[in-house]
Each structure stands twice: as C-alpha cells, then as structure tokens.
Design a protein around this motif. Sequence first.
Motif, mmCIF file in Angstrom:
data_model
loop_
_atom_site.group_PDB
_atom_site.id
_atom_site.type_symbol
_atom_site.label_atom_id
_atom_site.label_comp_id
_atom_site.label_asym_id
_atom_site.label_seq_id
_atom_site.Cartn_x
_atom_site.Cartn_y
_atom_site.Cartn_z
ATOM 1 N N ASP A 249 -46.049 -12.532 -61.762
ATOM 2 C CA ASP A 249 -46.122 -13.252 -63.027
ATOM 3 C C ASP A 249 -45.893 -12.331 -64.211
ATOM 4 O O ASP A 249 -45.530 -12.782 -65.304
ATOM 5 C CB ASP A 249 -47.461 -13.987 -63.162
ATOM 6 C CG ASP A 249 -48.656 -13.063 -63.004
ATOM 7 O OD1 ASP A 249 -48.454 -11.898 -62.627
ATOM 8 O OD2 ASP A 249 -49.789 -13.518 -63.253
ATOM 9 N N THR A 250 -46.092 -11.029 -64.005
ATOM 10 C CA THR A 250 -45.813 -10.042 -65.046
ATOM 11 C C THR A 250 -45.202 -8.813 -64.394
ATOM 12 O O THR A 250 -45.305 -8.621 -63.180
ATOM 13 C CB THR A 250 -47.096 -9.621 -65.796
ATOM 14 O OG1 THR A 250 -48.013 -9.024 -64.862
ATOM 15 C CG2 THR A 250 -47.753 -10.819 -66.475
ATOM 16 N N LEU A 251 -44.577 -7.991 -65.191
ATOM 17 C CA LEU A 251 -44.027 -6.728 -64.719
ATOM 18 C C LEU A 251 -44.728 -5.600 -65.454
ATOM 19 O O LEU A 251 -44.325 -5.183 -66.542
ATOM 20 C CB LEU A 251 -42.507 -6.677 -64.961
ATOM 21 C CG LEU A 251 -41.669 -7.694 -64.178
ATOM 22 C CD1 LEU A 251 -40.196 -7.580 -64.557
ATOM 23 C CD2 LEU A 251 -41.840 -7.496 -62.679
ATOM 24 N N SER A 252 -45.800 -5.136 -64.878
ATOM 25 C CA SER A 252 -46.572 -4.055 -65.479
ATOM 26 C C SER A 252 -47.154 -3.192 -64.371
ATOM 27 O O SER A 252 -47.073 -3.518 -63.188
ATOM 28 C CB SER A 252 -47.701 -4.612 -66.356
ATOM 29 O OG SER A 252 -48.702 -5.208 -65.547
ATOM 30 N N LEU A 253 -47.748 -2.098 -64.796
ATOM 31 C CA LEU A 253 -48.318 -1.155 -63.841
ATOM 32 C C LEU A 253 -49.410 -1.803 -62.999
ATOM 33 O O LEU A 253 -49.625 -1.430 -61.845
ATOM 34 C CB LEU A 253 -48.880 0.055 -64.599
ATOM 35 C CG LEU A 253 -49.519 1.167 -63.766
ATOM 36 C CD1 LEU A 253 -48.486 1.791 -62.841
ATOM 37 C CD2 LEU A 253 -50.146 2.219 -64.661
ATOM 38 N N TYR A 254 -50.094 -2.787 -63.548
ATOM 39 C CA TYR A 254 -51.242 -3.382 -62.874
ATOM 40 C C TYR A 254 -50.918 -4.743 -62.252
ATOM 41 O O TYR A 254 -51.813 -5.465 -61.823
ATOM 42 C CB TYR A 254 -52.399 -3.527 -63.875
ATOM 43 C CG TYR A 254 -52.793 -2.212 -64.504
ATOM 44 C CD1 TYR A 254 -53.521 -1.262 -63.796
ATOM 45 C CD2 TYR A 254 -52.398 -1.914 -65.808
ATOM 46 C CE1 TYR A 254 -53.869 -0.051 -64.359
ATOM 47 C CE2 TYR A 254 -52.736 -0.701 -66.387
ATOM 48 C CZ TYR A 254 -53.472 0.235 -65.661
ATOM 49 O OH TYR A 254 -53.794 1.431 -66.227
ATOM 50 N N SER A 255 -49.646 -5.103 -62.213
ATOM 51 C CA SER A 255 -49.264 -6.381 -61.615
ATOM 52 C C SER A 255 -49.533 -6.364 -60.118
ATOM 53 O O SER A 255 -49.381 -5.341 -59.447
ATOM 54 C CB SER A 255 -47.780 -6.656 -61.864
ATOM 55 O OG SER A 255 -47.519 -6.790 -63.235
ATOM 56 N N LYS A 256 -49.909 -7.513 -59.613
ATOM 57 C CA LYS A 256 -50.185 -7.665 -58.194
ATOM 58 C C LYS A 256 -49.269 -8.733 -57.619
ATOM 59 O O LYS A 256 -49.145 -9.826 -58.174
ATOM 60 C CB LYS A 256 -51.642 -8.056 -57.967
ATOM 61 C CG LYS A 256 -52.024 -8.206 -56.499
ATOM 62 C CD LYS A 256 -53.489 -8.602 -56.362
ATOM 63 C CE LYS A 256 -53.872 -8.783 -54.905
ATOM 64 N NZ LYS A 256 -55.293 -9.190 -54.751
#
Length: 283
Positions: A249-256
């Motif tokens: 759902d997101t593109l970030s370091l903490y995305s799962k």
Amino acid sequence: MSSSYFPGNDDPEIEVPTFDDNESLAGMVHKVSNYLIQVIPLVPFTFDQMRTSSAGYPLRPLITSLSENAHNQKIVCALMISKYQFSNVSEDDWGLNESRGYACEYVAWQFLTYLSHREIIDFLLRELPSPRKNSSVLAAAETGSAGFAQSTGYHSPGVIDERTPLLAGSSLDSPFVGLSSRRDGRSGKETKTSSNTPEELCIFEQFSLFAGLNALEIATIAHAKKFLSQNVVQRIIDDIWNGEVIFWDTLSLYSKKEPKIFNRRLVTQSLTGNPMADGVCVF
C-alpha cells in the motif's frame, strides 16, 4: 456405480483430520496426505470424475470439516504441497497418486467456495514466512543435511539450482517444523528449543522450497491446473491483474508486503488532499 462402493464413505476407522490454528505446515501436509491415501486406496479417478460423480463423495467429510473449523491460513498451501508431493512420486501404481493429487486440488477448490472474497484473498495470497537467517537449524542443515541425505537416501523433492530458495529455510519455531521443548533446571520453566534431529532436518530441507511463497504460487509450482482454472481462483487472479488486489500500500522503508483490496479512496485522498474523495474499498 453405487456410492457405497467407494471407501471412506462411512468407515469409522478413517478419522477426518483437524488442524489447530498454530499447527505446523509439515504436520498439516502429513495429515492431508495420510487421509487421502486412506480414502483413495484402490481406484484412481480424474478430477472431473470427482467433480461430477460420486467419486468425490469420500472427500466430502474433509471438505465439510475444513469449511466449518479451519482457520489456519496455511491449509491451502498444505493441500498444494501435498499435490506437489503426490505428483512427484517416482512409482505411481495404477495412477493412484495422480488421483490423490487431483483430490488435493478438488478439496482446496471446494473449501474456497465456502469463504468470503476477503477470506479467499488471505488463504490464497498470504505468504509462508521466509527463512530466518540466524536459525540454528540453518547452520546444522548447511553443514550436515547433505551427509544426512546421503546416509538415509532422502532427497529433496525439487531440483536444486540457482533459482531454488536458499536453505535459510526455517527455524524450529517456524510453521514448517514443530517445536520441541525442554525444562530449564534453574528456573523450572519450559522453553522452546531446536534439537536438530535428523527427522527435523529432513522436514526442513523438504519444505524450504516453499518458504516465502503463497498458495497461488505453490499451486503453479505443483502444476495444479484444475485448481487454478476454477472460477473462484480465476477471480482472484483477475483482481491481481486489474490492480484490485495489491501487495504494497506504500513504498517506504517500513512497508510490509500483505495482500489487500485496493482502497481507491485512500489513494485519491493522498493525491488530491481531498478528504471527501469518492471511491470506497475495504482492506
């Protein structure tokens, strides 16, 4: 042919397997395989015969049990792995193992028909946990599993090459292998421990091929074409293709990575800043 001809219809000695919510994948595959061997012991059948005739009747108790009691999201993975194993048995007298493989596909398909759309997504697209890099079993397997295979004659069911997942397979507290326990003499508390027995290493190697995969991917590896062609599965494949089901759902370091129904409303809001943007979808 009367349905009473088929074994497993009313045989009280054939116990329908049940699955705990936290049961290991290896345990689930073992139960499924044993049950199918018992209910298909003599006469081979095709998938279409199971679907359209009384040949599928011996499988109904398992399907009913799963539809009423199964909450463990690894069950479809276990059925597809069983399909893979039955399909890769070197000796298949009278096509019985091929029929048992078809039975895995038939049971998995019928089970999905009892689920909601959201539940189908979870059972088909939730990935099996990836290997733990610091596993004590991993170290033992890397140094000893080859020797263990040579001494016992066991070989992994898959062809090992550069595309095969690394043996960072799983620790004994993973879904693949059950936990052993010991009691701490000083504290008196029972703790989980990895005993690294040959049997556990064998299971570890056997299932490492499927680590990090979901049921849909395992079905592809197992060539479960009958299962994949069913409407209930094709709808999920179409949803993935059309972007209605997403994994990030997101593109970030903490995305799962997690299968979700695309929420057009949230995306529209994030792009426009409009809290009243149209479009509703449920995660």
